[in-house]
Design an enzyme around this catalytic site. Sequence first.
Site, short mmCIF file in Angstrom:
data_model
loop_
_atom_site.label_atom_id
_atom_site.label_comp_id
_atom_site.label_asym_id
_atom_site.label_seq_id
_atom_site.Cartn_x
_atom_site.Cartn_y
_atom_site.Cartn_z
N LYS A 1 0.85 -1.19 0.00
CA LYS A 1 0.00 0.00 0.00
C LYS A 1 0.88 1.24 0.00
CE LYS A 1 -4.15 1.97 0.86
NZ LYS A 1 -4.02 2.66 -0.45
N LYS B 1 5.37 3.21 8.04
CA LYS B 1 4.16 3.93 8.44
C LYS B 1 2.98 2.96 8.59
CE LYS B 1 2.95 8.14 6.57
NZ LYS B 1 2.27 9.12 5.71
N LYS C 1 5.32 2.32 -3.20
CA LYS C 1 5.19 3.69 -3.74
C LYS C 1 5.38 3.59 -5.25
CE LYS C 1 4.62 7.82 -1.91
NZ LYS C 1 3.95 8.13 -0.64
N THR D 1 -5.96 13.50 6.97
CA THR D 1 -4.58 13.71 7.44
C THR D 1 -4.54 14.82 8.49
OG1 THR D 1 -3.75 12.95 5.33
CG2 THR D 1 -2.22 14.19 6.69
N ASN E 1 -3.87 21.27 2.32
CA ASN E 1 -4.80 20.25 2.79
C ASN E 1 -4.51 19.86 4.25
OD1 ASN E 1 -5.23 17.10 3.16
ND2 ASN E 1 -6.87 17.87 1.86
N SER F 1 -7.53 5.45 4.25
CA SER F 1 -7.50 4.60 3.05
C SER F 1 -7.81 3.15 3.43
CB SER F 1 -6.12 4.64 2.39
OG SER F 1 -6.05 5.72 1.50
P1 NAD Z 1 -0.63 21.21 -0.11
O1 NAD Z 1 0.03 21.47 -1.42
O2 NAD Z 1 -2.10 21.08 -0.06
O3 NAD Z 1 -0.23 22.38 0.93
C1 NAD Z 1 1.08 22.79 1.15
C2 NAD Z 1 1.03 24.20 1.76
O4 NAD Z 1 2.31 24.55 2.24
C3 NAD Z 1 0.61 25.30 0.79
O5 NAD Z 1 -0.29 26.16 1.44
C4 NAD Z 1 1.92 26.06 0.52
O6 NAD Z 1 1.70 27.43 0.22
C5 NAD Z 1 2.59 25.90 1.84
N1 NAD Z 1 4.04 26.06 1.83
C6 NAD Z 1 4.96 25.53 0.98
N2 NAD Z 1 6.19 25.91 1.37
C7 NAD Z 1 6.04 26.65 2.49
C8 NAD Z 1 6.94 27.31 3.37
N3 NAD Z 1 8.25 27.26 3.18
N4 NAD Z 1 6.43 27.97 4.42
C9 NAD Z 1 5.10 28.04 4.64
N5 NAD Z 1 4.21 27.43 3.84
C10 NAD Z 1 4.68 26.76 2.79
O7 NAD Z 1 0.10 19.93 0.47
P2 NAD Z 1 -0.42 18.90 1.58
O8 NAD Z 1 -1.14 17.79 0.91
O9 NAD Z 1 -1.04 19.64 2.69
O10 NAD Z 1 0.98 18.30 2.05
C11 NAD Z 1 1.82 19.02 2.92
C12 NAD Z 1 2.79 18.05 3.56
O11 NAD Z 1 2.05 17.03 4.23
C13 NAD Z 1 3.72 17.33 2.58
O12 NAD Z 1 4.97 17.11 3.21
C14 NAD Z 1 3.01 16.00 2.35
O13 NAD Z 1 3.90 14.97 1.95
C15 NAD Z 1 2.48 15.75 3.76
N6 NAD Z 1 1.36 14.79 3.79
C16 NAD Z 1 0.16 15.09 3.22
C17 NAD Z 1 -0.87 14.15 3.26
C18 NAD Z 1 -2.22 14.44 2.67
O14 NAD Z 1 -3.11 13.59 2.78
N7 NAD Z 1 -2.44 15.62 2.10
C19 NAD Z 1 -0.66 12.89 3.87
C20 NAD Z 1 0.59 12.62 4.47
C21 NAD Z 1 1.59 13.59 4.41
#
Ligand code: NAD
Length: 417
Positions: free
Chosen positions: A66, A90, A102, A186, A217, A346
Amino acid sequence: MSFLNNVLDTVKRGCEIGGFPEEFYEVVSKPERIVIVKIPVKLSSGKFTVFQGYRVQHNSALGPYKGGIRFHPDLTLEDDIALATIMTLKNSLAGLPYGGAKGGIKLNPKELTQKDLEAICRGYVSGLRVVLGEYVDIPAPDVGTNSQMMAWMVDEYSKIVGHNVPGVFTAKPPILHGNPVREYATGFGCAVMSREMANKLLGGIEGKKVSIQGFGNTGQWHAYYLSKMGAKVVAVSDTSGTVYDPSGLDVELAIKVKNTTGKVLNYPKGEKIADPQASLYVDVDILGPDAMENQITVENVGKVKAKIIVEGANGPTTPAAEMELAKKGAVVVPDFLANAGGVVMSYLEWVENLQWYIWDEEETRAKLEKIMKSNLDRTYKKFEELRSSGRAYTMRDAALVLSLERIYHAMRTRGWI
Ligand code: NAD
């Protein structure tokens, strides 16, 4: 050090702390199978392009593979191996019946039309069809992919096998047997982690000050649920900068502003700071580095004041910075524990799909919360156990040992080692 070497170093450290034999490290540090497929597509521009798709199936001791599918212009196979290894850790730590995987394609989705992306998604599934399946390997979205792409993929797979197979991909749109909780799973999971840590270390979440770096997100829902739980979110940031109000932000308004104008700095009240990093340095109880990797480093760790850091992003704290935080008495809830809400959701979607059963939103969220809380409690207990030896262990060490322990026992029981 490459990303993969960093990940392997972490696995090695976990094996050493947990006292696992060398032969276990030999197996758990290498993927079981890597599949590379060619995807020939005639793009809307008329250009004929052959894309290269990967699927790394890292470990299946605990169950089917997964992990997400990443579309990114800088993706390499080595990165995919590192990410698949992290998924093994994880999924195991979350107590799920899954191994890790992945996949991905080196491309920039922003440069392609929806029609092109659909053709690429379908080509990827067609190429990998023999190694995917609801009991074999169940992908989900990752960076650059989304629920619409999962819809195309599940449709392509279903056409190939001749019947609907919703359980082969997760995080699908609700109309195609997805679950509405996935959208915020998340961030919600991060909020549960923050609340439980506040209960353990700060006497509760009510009124505790929070700062969130990254307002996408993960960060938006982390902030939203923490404010619903009674915390005071005083700062949030995105790439445009940081908005700060010591009396507390209106999180719902901040989300609305961010999602309609693209910038948190358009939030009508509070202090505006051009530096997005400023959110890391605010005097708060809880910090959510929810943007991206390598944000808290040895260079800036001295300015971080939070007592609890809940890593919504993957890899936001470097190992050296984490050691500095530990010396100051701050606790980091590591990424592969803190942001597991997405993969736990998931799993719940997959269970629904396998039985063609539907849980309503409230029921699903309650199940997700229960699993996240229990994972945090188990890890914290292990952390206390390790610390009682008098050595400087972190919560990441505790999470690693617990995760590797499950994989080790599964492998031993299967007779692999
Ligand atoms: P996203 O693209 O929806 O949001 C990222 C946000 O971070 C944006 O608002 C962007 O403007 C901001 N950003 C980028 N660089 C920045 C900085 N230097 N300072 C301040 N803000 C900054 O992405 P997401 O899905 O929320 O993912 C964010 C992190 O969470 C990633 O590392 C991702 O791997 C991890 N993650 C996300 C999920 C998920 O389900 N969305 C699950 C596990 C891990």
